[in-house]
Design a protein around this motif. Structure first.
Motif, short mmCIF file in Angstrom:
data_model
loop_
_atom_site.label_atom_id
_atom_site.label_comp_id
_atom_site.label_asym_id
_atom_site.label_seq_id
_atom_site.Cartn_x
_atom_site.Cartn_y
_atom_site.Cartn_z
N TRP A 17 0.86 -1.18 0.00
CA TRP A 17 0.00 0.00 0.00
C TRP A 17 0.90 1.23 0.00
O TRP A 17 1.73 1.39 0.90
N ARG A 18 0.73 2.06 -1.00
CA ARG A 18 1.51 3.29 -1.12
C ARG A 18 0.58 4.47 -1.00
O ARG A 18 -0.04 4.88 -1.99
N LYS A 19 0.46 4.99 0.20
CA LYS A 19 -0.37 6.17 0.44
C LYS A 19 0.54 7.40 0.37
O LYS A 19 1.57 7.44 1.05
N PRO A 20 0.19 8.39 -0.45
CA PRO A 20 1.04 9.58 -0.53
C PRO A 20 1.26 10.21 0.85
O PRO A 20 0.33 10.32 1.66
N GLY A 21 2.52 10.55 1.13
CA GLY A 21 2.86 11.19 2.40
C GLY A 21 3.01 10.24 3.57
O GLY A 21 3.20 10.68 4.70
N ALA A 22 2.90 8.94 3.32
CA ALA A 22 3.03 7.95 4.40
C ALA A 22 4.04 6.89 3.98
O ALA A 22 4.29 6.71 2.78
N PRO A 23 4.62 6.17 4.94
CA PRO A 23 5.54 5.10 4.56
C PRO A 23 4.78 3.96 3.87
O PRO A 23 3.60 3.76 4.11
N GLU A 24 5.49 3.26 2.98
CA GLU A 24 4.89 2.11 2.30
C GLU A 24 4.61 1.00 3.32
O GLU A 24 5.39 0.76 4.23
N VAL A 25 3.46 0.34 3.13
CA VAL A 25 3.06 -0.75 4.01
C VAL A 25 2.93 -2.02 3.18
O VAL A 25 2.24 -2.04 2.16
N VAL A 26 3.62 -3.08 3.58
CA VAL A 26 3.42 -4.38 2.96
C VAL A 26 2.44 -5.12 3.87
O VAL A 26 2.57 -5.07 5.09
N PHE A 27 1.44 -5.76 3.26
CA PHE A 27 0.47 -6.47 4.09
C PHE A 27 0.05 -7.77 3.42
O PHE A 27 0.22 -7.96 2.21
N ALA A 28 -0.45 -8.67 4.24
CA ALA A 28 -0.91 -9.98 3.77
C ALA A 28 -2.37 -10.15 4.17
O ALA A 28 -2.79 -9.72 5.25
N ILE A 29 -3.12 -10.78 3.27
CA ILE A 29 -4.47 -11.20 3.60
C ILE A 29 -4.49 -12.72 3.50
O ILE A 29 -3.83 -13.30 2.65
N ASP A 30 -5.20 -13.35 4.41
CA ASP A 30 -5.27 -14.81 4.44
C ASP A 30 -6.69 -15.26 4.13
O ASP A 30 -7.66 -14.62 4.56
N SER A 31 -6.79 -16.38 3.43
CA SER A 31 -8.09 -16.97 3.12
C SER A 31 -8.54 -17.78 4.33
O SER A 31 -7.78 -18.56 4.89
N GLU A 32 -9.78 -17.56 4.70
CA GLU A 32 -10.36 -18.32 5.80
C GLU A 32 -11.68 -18.90 5.28
O GLU A 32 -12.76 -18.44 5.62
N ALA A 33 -11.52 -19.90 4.39
CA ALA A 33 -12.71 -20.51 3.78
C ALA A 33 -13.57 -21.13 4.88
O ALA A 33 -13.03 -21.70 5.83
N PRO A 34 -14.86 -21.01 4.83
CA PRO A 34 -15.66 -20.37 3.77
C PRO A 34 -15.99 -18.90 4.05
O PRO A 34 -16.88 -18.34 3.43
N PHE A 35 -15.25 -18.27 4.95
CA PHE A 35 -15.61 -16.93 5.42
C PHE A 35 -14.97 -15.79 4.65
O PHE A 35 -15.22 -14.64 4.94
N GLY A 36 -14.12 -16.08 3.68
CA GLY A 36 -13.50 -15.02 2.91
C GLY A 36 -12.09 -14.71 3.39
O GLY A 36 -11.39 -15.58 3.91
N TRP A 37 -11.68 -13.46 3.23
CA TRP A 37 -10.31 -13.03 3.49
C TRP A 37 -10.25 -12.09 4.67
O TRP A 37 -11.20 -11.35 4.94
N TYR A 38 -9.10 -12.13 5.37
CA TYR A 38 -8.88 -11.19 6.48
C TYR A 38 -7.44 -10.71 6.45
O TYR A 38 -6.55 -11.39 5.94
N LEU A 39 -7.23 -9.52 7.01
CA LEU A 39 -5.90 -8.94 7.11
C LEU A 39 -5.13 -9.71 8.18
O LEU A 39 -5.49 -9.70 9.34
N SER A 40 -4.06 -10.40 7.77
CA SER A 40 -3.32 -11.22 8.73
C SER A 40 -2.07 -10.52 9.24
O SER A 40 -1.62 -10.80 10.35
N GLU A 41 -1.51 -9.61 8.42
CA GLU A 41 -0.27 -8.97 8.85
C GLU A 41 -0.04 -7.71 8.04
O GLU A 41 -0.41 -7.63 6.88
N SER A 42 0.59 -6.73 8.69
CA SER A 42 1.00 -5.51 7.98
C SER A 42 2.26 -4.98 8.66
O SER A 42 2.36 -5.00 9.88
N ARG A 43 3.20 -4.55 7.83
CA ARG A 43 4.49 -4.07 8.34
C ARG A 43 5.05 -2.97 7.44
O ARG A 43 4.77 -2.92 6.25
N LEU A 44 5.90 -2.14 8.04
CA LEU A 44 6.68 -1.17 7.29
C LEU A 44 8.02 -1.81 6.96
O LEU A 44 8.28 -2.96 7.34
N ALA A 45 8.88 -1.07 6.28
CA ALA A 45 10.23 -1.55 6.00
C ALA A 45 10.94 -1.88 7.32
O ALA A 45 10.59 -1.34 8.38
#
Length: 132
Positions: A51-79
Motif C-alpha cells: 500500500w503506497r499512500k502519498p505522504g506515508a511510509p509504504e506498508v506491505v500487508f498480507a491477507i489470508d483466506s479463511e474458507a468459507p468466510f473469505g479473506w482477512y488482514l493477517s499482517e501488515s508491516r513497514l520496512a
C-alpha cells in the motif's frame, strides 16, 4: 515463473505481489520474512500487497483466506519489519473492509461470542451463589 492466483483486491494505490520472484524482491526491499510464504501464495492461502499512500511510509500487508468466510488482514508491516502506526493501520483496515476484507478472523469473532456467553453464565452463577 509460475504466477500466483489472481488478486482478490484491486484498489488504487495498492500493488499486488504477483509471483515468487516479486515476493522475494519485496522481502529484500522491506527486510522481512515474506520469502518464507511462497507456497502459501501459490496455494492462494495468502496474498501479499504493498500500500503506497502519498505522504506515508509504504506498508506491505498480507491477507489470508479463511474458507468459507473469505479473506482477512493477517499482517501488515513497514520496512525493516517495523510496526505500522495505529492511525495508518486503522486507515488500512477501513480501506480493506470497504473492499470485503475483514481485519479480524471470522473464527475469532465467532468464538468470542461463545466465550462471552460462557463468562456471562459463570458470572450469573456467581451472583446466584452470592445471593444464596
Amino acid at each position: 515463473e509460475r504466477a500466483f492466483p489472481a488478486p482478490v483486491l484491486v484498489i488504487a494505490g495498492v500493488t499486488y505481489v504477483p509471483d515468487g520472484h516479486t515476493l522475494i524482491r519485496t522481502a529484500h526491499e522491506f527486510s522481512n520474512c515474506l520469502r518464507d510464504y511462497v507456497a502459501e501464495a501459490l496455494n492462494n492461502e495468502r496474498q501479499f500487497y504493498i500500500w503506497r499512500k502519498p505522504g506515508a511510509p509504504e506498508v506491505v500487508f498480507a491477507i489470508d483466506s479463511e474458507a468459507p468466510f473469505g479473506w482477512y488482514l493477517s499482517e501488515s508491516r513497514l520496512a525493516e519489519n517495523e510496526r505500522v502506526p495505529r492511525e495508518l493501520k486503522e486507515e488500512l483496515g477501513a480501506l480493506l473492509e470497504g473492499h470485503g476484507v475483514r481485519t479480524e478472523r471470522a473464527v475469532e469473532q465467532m468464538m468470542g461470542q461463545y466465550l462471552r456467553e460462557e463468562d456471562e453464565l459463570e458470572f450469573a452463577a456467581l451472583l446466584d451463589e452470592m445471593a444464596a
